[in-house]
Scaffold this active site. Structure first.
Site, PDB file in Angstrom:
ATOM      1  NE  ARG A   9       4.146 -12.315   6.985  1.00  0.00           N
ATOM      2  CZ  ARG A   9       3.173 -13.263   7.637  1.00  0.00           C
ATOM      3  NH1 ARG A   9       2.832 -14.406   7.493  1.00  0.00           N
ATOM      4  NH2 ARG A   9       3.563 -12.566   9.050  1.00  0.00           N
ATOM      5  CE  LYS A  81      -3.152 -19.109   8.670  1.00  0.00           C
ATOM      6  NZ  LYS A  81      -3.253 -17.745   8.569  1.00  0.00           N
ATOM      7  CG  ASP A  82      -2.600 -15.687   5.303  1.00  0.00           C
ATOM      8  OD1 ASP A  82      -3.189 -15.281   5.998  1.00  0.00           O
ATOM      9  OD2 ASP A  82      -1.040 -15.895   5.762  1.00  0.00           O
ATOM     10  NE  ARG A 129     -11.359 -19.819   9.414  1.00  0.00           N
ATOM     11  CZ  ARG A 129     -10.674 -20.791  10.913  1.00  0.00           C
ATOM     12  NH1 ARG A 129     -12.188 -21.291  11.285  1.00  0.00           N
ATOM     13  NH2 ARG A 129      -9.423 -20.670  10.804  1.00  0.00           N
ATOM     14  NE  ARG A 130      -8.233 -19.666  13.166  1.00  0.00           N
ATOM     15  CZ  ARG A 130      -7.109 -19.261  13.158  1.00  0.00           C
ATOM     16  NH1 ARG A 130      -6.910 -18.611  13.315  1.00  0.00           N
ATOM     17  NH2 ARG A 130      -6.363 -20.522  12.852  1.00  0.00           N
ATOM     18  NE  ARG A 147      -1.977  -8.775  13.998  1.00  0.00           N
ATOM     19  CZ  ARG A 147      -1.725  -8.120  13.383  1.00  0.00           C
ATOM     20  NH1 ARG A 147      -2.846  -6.794  13.517  1.00  0.00           N
ATOM     21  NH2 ARG A 147      -0.334  -7.804  12.503  1.00  0.00           N
ATOM     22  N   GLY A 148       0.328 -11.166  16.110  1.00  0.00           N
ATOM     23  CA  GLY A 148       2.045 -11.497  16.811  1.00  0.00           C
ATOM     24  C   GLY A 148       2.125 -12.739  15.466  1.00  0.00           C
ATOM     25  CG  ASN A 149       6.192 -14.524  16.216  1.00  0.00           C
ATOM     26  OD1 ASN A 149       5.909 -15.011  17.221  1.00  0.00           O
ATOM     27  ND2 ASN A 149       7.553 -13.840  15.687  1.00  0.00           N
ATOM     28  CB  THR A 152       4.256 -13.089  19.644  1.00  0.00           C
ATOM     29  OG1 THR A 152       6.054 -12.889  19.555  1.00  0.00           O
ATOM     30  CG2 THR A 152       3.503 -12.023  20.634  1.00  0.00           C
ATOM     31  NE  ARG A 153      -1.228 -14.845  16.338  1.00  0.00           N
ATOM     32  CZ  ARG A 153      -1.986 -14.176  15.783  1.00  0.00           C
ATOM     33  NH1 ARG A 153      -3.029 -15.912  15.739  1.00  0.00           N
ATOM     34  NH2 ARG A 153      -1.628 -14.212  14.597  1.00  0.00           N
ATOM     35  CB  CYS A 241      -7.817 -12.884   3.137  1.00  0.00           C
ATOM     36  SG  CYS A 241      -7.007 -13.520   2.208  1.00  0.00           S
TER      37      CYS A 241
END
Length: 312
Positions: A9, A81-82, A129-130, A147-149, A152-153, A241
């Site tokens: 990615r 995890k993904d 989950r969180r 959301r976002g990378n 961004t977060r 997931c």
């Protein structure tokens, strides 16, 4: 093999992870030319909808698998995890990296821990989950999608949209951006059980014995033991997931492994949690056995209701 192409990615974190695998391979094969080729996945393209509502498997992996099929790349580097617990025919999980810090972390400009957050504080996370585990720690907290990378977060946090956000500690640590916020504090796994495979890198290939052998030099046996338990647990529960499942296997010593697991409703209204210590030599059965104890307590029905709520 003279050249190896890695599908990745295009986020900063994904590129770091692929560069890390490239460096490990070059330590063993200094004459091997390794190229990174970036691809955008479905999860990268849809940023205004929670992942659970996008649905389906392989939100972060499908496009990389297509690149492997089209011979545009030889291997794909994923955050484990993904990675779905079931692979399409012809694909294999060829190697696993050593595990980095598996904990979640709280990031905030004002507060250092979840316990310090004021009544009704707004916390950012999209992970079901969180959400479950935060609600068990602090039922009063208001949860808001995020959301976002990573960058961004963090920018949204610093803009005042949240009192705190929860991210995987390893991503922030790899990018060395802990100092971008006033408070960066990993959360003990006793308070928040991570998702399966969190902080481990999985290398996917087509089922090619030559490639699997080439990658064997960087495969980590401890990561294999822990991830096998965790992925078997999720596979047996038939959870994807994006459902509220936390599971963490931790090798204690050469004989023992501890496993902590939780499933429940995203609002924390119902949950099942178990901890156990087992013989490490039985690691290929531990996850399945533990999952069966959850199934006997109604875990599959609970997860079905949790998924339904997430899609509403």
């Amino acid at each position: 093999m003279k050249k190896l192409v890695i599908a990745t990615r295009s986020s900063n974190l994904a590129l770091w992870q692929s560069e890390y695998i490239k460096a490990l391979l070059n330590e063993h094969y200094p004459d091997l030319e390794i190229e990174l080729k970036s691809f955008a996945t479905k999860a990268d393209k849809i940023l205004d909808v929670p992942l659970a509502k996008i649905g389906g498997k392989g939100l972060f992996t499908k496009e990389l698998e297509i690149a492997l099929l089209n011979k545009e790349a030889d291997i794909a580097v994923h955050s484990l995890k993904d990675v779905p617990v079931e692979f399409e025919d012809g694909f294999v999980l060829a190697a696993l990296s050593k595990r980095f810090d598996p904990r979640d972390a709280l990031l905030s400009e004002k507060y250092s821990t979840i316990q310090e957050l004021p009544q009704g504080a707004v916390v950012g996370t999209t992970s079901l989950r969180r959400r479950l585990e935060i609600k068990l720690l602090r039922p009063d907290i208001v949860l808001k999608d995020l959301r976002g990378n990573i960058n961004t977060r963090i920018a949204k946090l610093k803009a005042g949209e949240y009192d705190a956000i929860i991210l995987a500690a390893t991503g922030v640590q790899k990018l060395q951006i802990e100092d971008e916020v006033k408070h960066f504090n990993p959360i003990p796994t006793s308070d928040m059980i991570p998702s399966m495979g969190q902080a481990t890198l999985g290398i996917e290939t087509l089922d090619n014995p030559e490639l699997v052998e080439l990658l064997s030099v960087i495969h980590d046996k401890n990561a294999e033991i822990e991830s096998t338990i965790e992925r078997d647990f999720v596979r047996t529960l038939e959870g994807g997931c994006q459902v509220p499942i936390g599971v963490k296997a931790t090798i204690i010593d050469e004989n023992s492994v501890e496993v902590r697991a939780i499933v429940g409703m995203p609002d924390g209204s119902e949950y099942i949690q178990e901890d156990l210590i087992a013989n490490i030599n039985d690691y290929k059965n531990i996850g399945k056995t533990l999952a069966q104890t959850f199934i006997d307590q109604g875990a599959k029905e609970l997860l079905a209701r949790a998924e339904k709520v997430a899609f509403e």
